[in-house]
Design an enzyme around this catalytic site. Sequence first.
Site, short mmCIF file in Angstrom:
data_model
loop_
_atom_site.label_atom_id
_atom_site.label_comp_id
_atom_site.label_asym_id
_atom_site.label_seq_id
_atom_site.Cartn_x
_atom_site.Cartn_y
_atom_site.Cartn_z
N ASP A 41 -45.59 89.86 6.25
CA ASP A 41 -45.77 88.42 6.27
C ASP A 41 -46.25 87.99 4.89
OD1 ASP A 41 -46.10 85.80 7.26
OD2 ASP A 41 -48.19 86.20 7.75
N GLU A 64 -48.08 84.48 4.02
CA GLU A 64 -49.36 83.78 4.05
C GLU A 64 -50.38 84.55 4.88
OE1 GLU A 64 -49.13 79.36 4.45
OE2 GLU A 64 -47.00 79.78 4.75
#
Length: 204
Positions: free
Chosen positions: A7, A9
Amino acid sequence: MNIVCLDLEGVLVPEIWIGFAERTGIPEFRRTTRDEPNYDTLMRYRLDLLARNKLGLPDIQKVVCEMGPMQGAREFLDKLREEYEVIILSDTFYEFAHPLMRQLAWPTLFCHSLETDANGMVVDYHLRMPEQKREAVKRFKEMNFTVVAAGDSYNDTAMLGEAHAGILFHPPENVIREFPQYPVTQNYNELRAEIDKAFARAAG
């Protein structure tokens, strides 16, 4: 061949919407996938907030340009890419991420896109495809890659579940409680160790 899916963020860069909330002084923008697991509900909420406050894409891009990767993220990513293929699977938008990708030496990023009007107001968002994180991992597996995935939020858990091994990175307590099957890491050294262990298990 091994692929690490990360991922963006909360793993490599700060949460963009939280940074935007702090810069604008509008706390409602702090709501993220850590709080709202339904992504469409969350995005409709954000688009409405932007419209009500007369804020557009240039306002968000200004904040993003002043943000940088999390401390140690570039070094972690550089070392990881020496050993593994790395793909960033994110629910952010290309229009946001460009300056951050430059600071991370342009890793491969799969994410979504925004639609704006002539005045730069965000009028809609467009998913690359539904469940793109999980679907991307599924396709990599079909190509005979071994996949280890790491993320921090609700919207990462389908990706973690689809991968050969999933790892949580600095997740909130509610995600830890709801998904106890995944090892929890709190820093890049721990995350790298779990990634290496996961691939070693898969190979054995």
